[in-house]
Enzyme design. Structure first.
Site, mmCIF file in Angstrom:
data_model
loop_
_atom_site.group_PDB
_atom_site.id
_atom_site.type_symbol
_atom_site.label_atom_id
_atom_site.label_comp_id
_atom_site.label_asym_id
_atom_site.label_seq_id
_atom_site.Cartn_x
_atom_site.Cartn_y
_atom_site.Cartn_z
ATOM 1 N N TYR A 153 0.841 -1.216 0.000
ATOM 2 C CA TYR A 153 0.000 0.000 0.000
ATOM 3 C C TYR A 153 0.873 1.263 0.000
ATOM 4 O O TYR A 153 0.627 2.217 -0.743
ATOM 5 C CB TYR A 153 -0.903 -0.061 1.228
ATOM 6 C CG TYR A 153 -1.913 1.056 1.378
ATOM 7 C CD1 TYR A 153 -3.133 1.003 0.711
ATOM 8 C CD2 TYR A 153 -1.651 2.144 2.204
ATOM 9 C CE1 TYR A 153 -4.066 2.020 0.872
ATOM 10 C CE2 TYR A 153 -2.579 3.153 2.369
ATOM 11 C CZ TYR A 153 -3.791 3.093 1.706
ATOM 12 O OH TYR A 153 -4.708 4.099 1.863
ATOM 13 N N LYS A 157 0.947 4.143 -2.824
ATOM 14 C CA LYS A 157 0.572 5.529 -2.505
ATOM 15 C C LYS A 157 1.733 6.487 -2.755
ATOM 16 O O LYS A 157 1.522 7.640 -3.128
ATOM 17 C CB LYS A 157 0.082 5.620 -1.057
ATOM 18 C CG LYS A 157 -1.270 4.944 -0.829
ATOM 19 C CD LYS A 157 -2.292 5.399 -1.844
ATOM 20 C CE LYS A 157 -3.722 5.264 -1.391
ATOM 21 N NZ LYS A 157 -4.680 5.663 -2.447
HETATM 22 P P1 NAP Z 1 -13.377 2.166 1.409
HETATM 23 O O1 NAP Z 1 -14.342 2.756 2.353
HETATM 24 O O2 NAP Z 1 -12.945 0.752 1.569
HETATM 25 O O3 NAP Z 1 -13.945 2.381 -0.067
HETATM 26 C C1 NAP Z 1 -13.174 1.952 -1.166
HETATM 27 C C2 NAP Z 1 -13.918 2.279 -2.433
HETATM 28 O O4 NAP Z 1 -13.080 1.893 -3.549
HETATM 29 C C3 NAP Z 1 -15.223 1.533 -2.568
HETATM 30 O O5 NAP Z 1 -16.171 2.369 -3.189
HETATM 31 C C4 NAP Z 1 -14.843 0.372 -3.484
HETATM 32 O O6 NAP Z 1 -15.945 -0.072 -4.278
HETATM 33 C C5 NAP Z 1 -13.838 1.044 -4.389
HETATM 34 N N1 NAP Z 1 -12.965 0.097 -5.081
HETATM 35 C C6 NAP Z 1 -12.075 -0.773 -4.539
HETATM 36 N N2 NAP Z 1 -11.474 -1.461 -5.525
HETATM 37 C C7 NAP Z 1 -11.982 -1.014 -6.687
HETATM 38 C C8 NAP Z 1 -11.765 -1.342 -8.047
HETATM 39 N N3 NAP Z 1 -10.880 -2.285 -8.416
HETATM 40 N N4 NAP Z 1 -12.460 -0.673 -8.999
HETATM 41 C C9 NAP Z 1 -13.365 0.271 -8.653
HETATM 42 N N5 NAP Z 1 -13.627 0.615 -7.375
HETATM 43 C C10 NAP Z 1 -12.947 -0.030 -6.410
HETATM 44 O O7 NAP Z 1 -11.998 2.989 1.394
HETATM 45 P P2 NAP Z 1 -11.677 4.499 1.809
HETATM 46 O O8 NAP Z 1 -11.112 4.462 3.168
HETATM 47 O O9 NAP Z 1 -12.826 5.382 1.505
HETATM 48 O O10 NAP Z 1 -10.470 4.799 0.806
HETATM 49 C C11 NAP Z 1 -10.662 5.575 -0.368
HETATM 50 C C12 NAP Z 1 -9.297 6.034 -0.871
HETATM 51 O O11 NAP Z 1 -8.681 6.834 0.153
HETATM 52 C C13 NAP Z 1 -8.341 4.889 -1.139
HETATM 53 O O12 NAP Z 1 -7.521 5.203 -2.263
HETATM 54 C C14 NAP Z 1 -7.504 4.829 0.119
HETATM 55 O O13 NAP Z 1 -6.251 4.250 -0.136
HETATM 56 C C15 NAP Z 1 -7.411 6.304 0.442
HETATM 57 N N6 NAP Z 1 -7.093 6.609 1.839
HETATM 58 C C16 NAP Z 1 -7.883 6.162 2.865
HETATM 59 C C17 NAP Z 1 -7.555 6.497 4.177
HETATM 60 C C18 NAP Z 1 -8.371 6.065 5.343
HETATM 61 O O14 NAP Z 1 -7.889 6.244 6.492
HETATM 62 N N7 NAP Z 1 -9.566 5.543 5.178
HETATM 63 C C19 NAP Z 1 -6.411 7.259 4.419
HETATM 64 C C20 NAP Z 1 -5.641 7.691 3.365
HETATM 65 C C21 NAP Z 1 -5.989 7.364 2.069
HETATM 66 P P3 NAP Z 1 -16.677 -1.479 -3.974
HETATM 67 O O15 NAP Z 1 -17.075 -1.472 -2.516
HETATM 68 O O16 NAP Z 1 -17.818 -1.486 -4.902
HETATM 69 O O17 NAP Z 1 -15.639 -2.533 -4.240
#
Ligand code: NAP
Length: 245
Positions: A153, A157
Site C-alpha cells: 500500500y 501511494k
Molecule cells: P473504502 O471505504 O474501503 O472504499 C473503497 C472504495 O473503492 C469503494 O467504493 C470500493 O468499491 C472502491 N474500489 C475498490 N477497488 C476497486 C476497483 N478495483 N475498482 C473500482 N472501485 C474499487 O476505502 P476508503 O477508506 O474510503 O479509501 C478511499 C481512498 O482513500 C483509497 O484510495 C484509500 O487508499 C485512500 N485513503 C484512505 C484512508 C483512510 O484512512 N480511510 C487514508 C488515506 C488514504 P466497492 O465497494 O464497490 O468494491
C-alpha cells in the site's frame, strides 16, 4: 462547479462517497463508480438527486481497461466529456513484508497504480480539453511515512506522488491541473475494521486526537476541483490531524 462533470472512482463508500456527495451538492454531474457495492452506489446517486444534483452509478473495476472504456462511453452518453477525475478507488491487503505474497503485492498496486493509469489515460483528452480540467489523486500519509504491514500500500501511494507531479507538468500545457490529497487516518470501512487497540494508538499518535472524516477530505477535493485552486498544480495537500509522517 455547477454543471461540471466529475468522475469519482470508488465512490460507493467512504471517502469517495463523501467526495461524490459534495460534488452533487455543488450542482455537478457526478459519475459514482463502484466495483461490487451496487446498492451503496445507487444510494449515493439517490442522495445526490434528492439534493438536486445529477448522478449515475457505473460499475467498473478500475484494473480492467475494457471496463474503464465502457465507463467513459456511458459517461459521455449521459453527460458528455468530463471536467474532473478523482482517482480514489483503493484497497489494502495488510501483511508484514516477510510474509507478503507476490499476489498480495500485485493486487494492491494494480488497483491504486494501474487503476490510476487506466482512468487517467482514458479521460486524459477530456481533462486536457476542458476549460479548467482537474485531475485529483487520493494518496495517503502511508505513502509518505510507510506503515507496518503495508509495504504494498505504501509503495502504491508513494507512486501516486510522482504520477501527480508528472501529470501536472503534462496537463499544464493544456491549462489543466493535477493535484493530490494525502489523508491521514479517516473513519471509513478501511480503518474502522482495524482492531480497537490500533485505532486507539492512531488517535493517541494524532495531535488532534481523532480520526478524520470523509467530509473533511471531500472539502479539500471540492476546493481543488473548483476555480479557486486555479494556480495550484503538482501539489500534495496533507490532511492528517498533525500526525508525524
Ligand atoms: P473504502 O471505504 O474501503 O472504499 C473503497 C472504495 O473503492 C469503494 O467504493 C470500493 O468499491 C472502491 N474500489 C475498490 N477497488 C476497486 C476497483 N478495483 N475498482 C473500482 N472501485 C474499487 O476505502 P476508503 O477508506 O474510503 O479509501 C478511499 C481512498 O482513500 C483509497 O484510495 C484509500 O487508499 C485512500 N485513503 C484512505 C484512508 C483512510 O484512512 N480511510 C487514508 C488515506 C488514504 P466497492 O465497494 O464497490 O468494491
Amino acid at each position: 462547479m455547477r454543471q461540471k462533470t466529475c468522475v469519482v472512482t470508488g465512490s460507493s463508500k467512504g471517502i469517495g462517497r463523501g467526495i461524490a456527495e459534495r460534488f452533487g451538492a455543488d450542482g455537478c454531474n457526478v459519475v459514482v463508480n463502484y466495483r461490487s457495492s451496487k446498492s451503496e452506489a445507487e444510494a449515493v446517486v439517490e442522495r445526490i438527486e434528492a439534493a438536486g444534483g445529477s448522478a449515475i452509478a457505473v460499475q467498473a473495476d478500475v484494473t480492467d481497461q475494457d471496463a474503464v472504456d465502457a465507463m467513459r462511453d456511458r459517461t459521455r452518453e449521459t453527460f458528455g466529456p468530463i471536467d474532473v477525475l478523482v482517482n480514489n478507488a483503493g484497497i489494502n491487503q495488510d501483511v508484514l513484508f516477510d510474509e507478503m505474497s507476490h499476489e498480495e503485492w500485485d493486487v494492491v498496486l494494480d488497483v491504486h497504480l494501474d487503476g490510476a493509469f487506466h482512468c487517467t489515460q482514458t479521460f486524459y483528452d477530456d481533462l486536457a480539453d476542458a476549460e479548467s480540467g482537474r485531475l485529483i489523486n487520493i494518496s495517503s500519509i502511508v505513502g509518505q511515512g510507510g506503515n507496518l504491514g503495508q509495504a504494498n500500500y505504501a509503495t502504491a501511494k508513494a507512486g501516486i506522488f510522482g504520477f501527480t507531479r508528472t501529470l501536472a507538468l503534462e496537463l499544464a500545457r493544456e491549462g489543466s491541473t493535477s493535484n493530490c490529497v494525502a489523508p491521514g487516518f479517516i473513519a471509513t470501512d478501511m480503518v474502522e475494521s482495524l482492531p480497537d487497540s490500533i485505532k486507539g494508538k492512531i488517535r493517541d499518535d494524532t495531535p488532534l486526537g481523532r480520526l478524520g472524516t470523509v467530509e473533511e477530505i471531500a472539502e479539500i477535493v471540492a476546493f481543488l476541483a473548483s476555480d479557486h485552486s486555479s494556480f495550484i498544480t503538482g501539489e500534495v495537500i496533507d490532511a492528517n490531524g498533525g500526525k508525524d509522517l
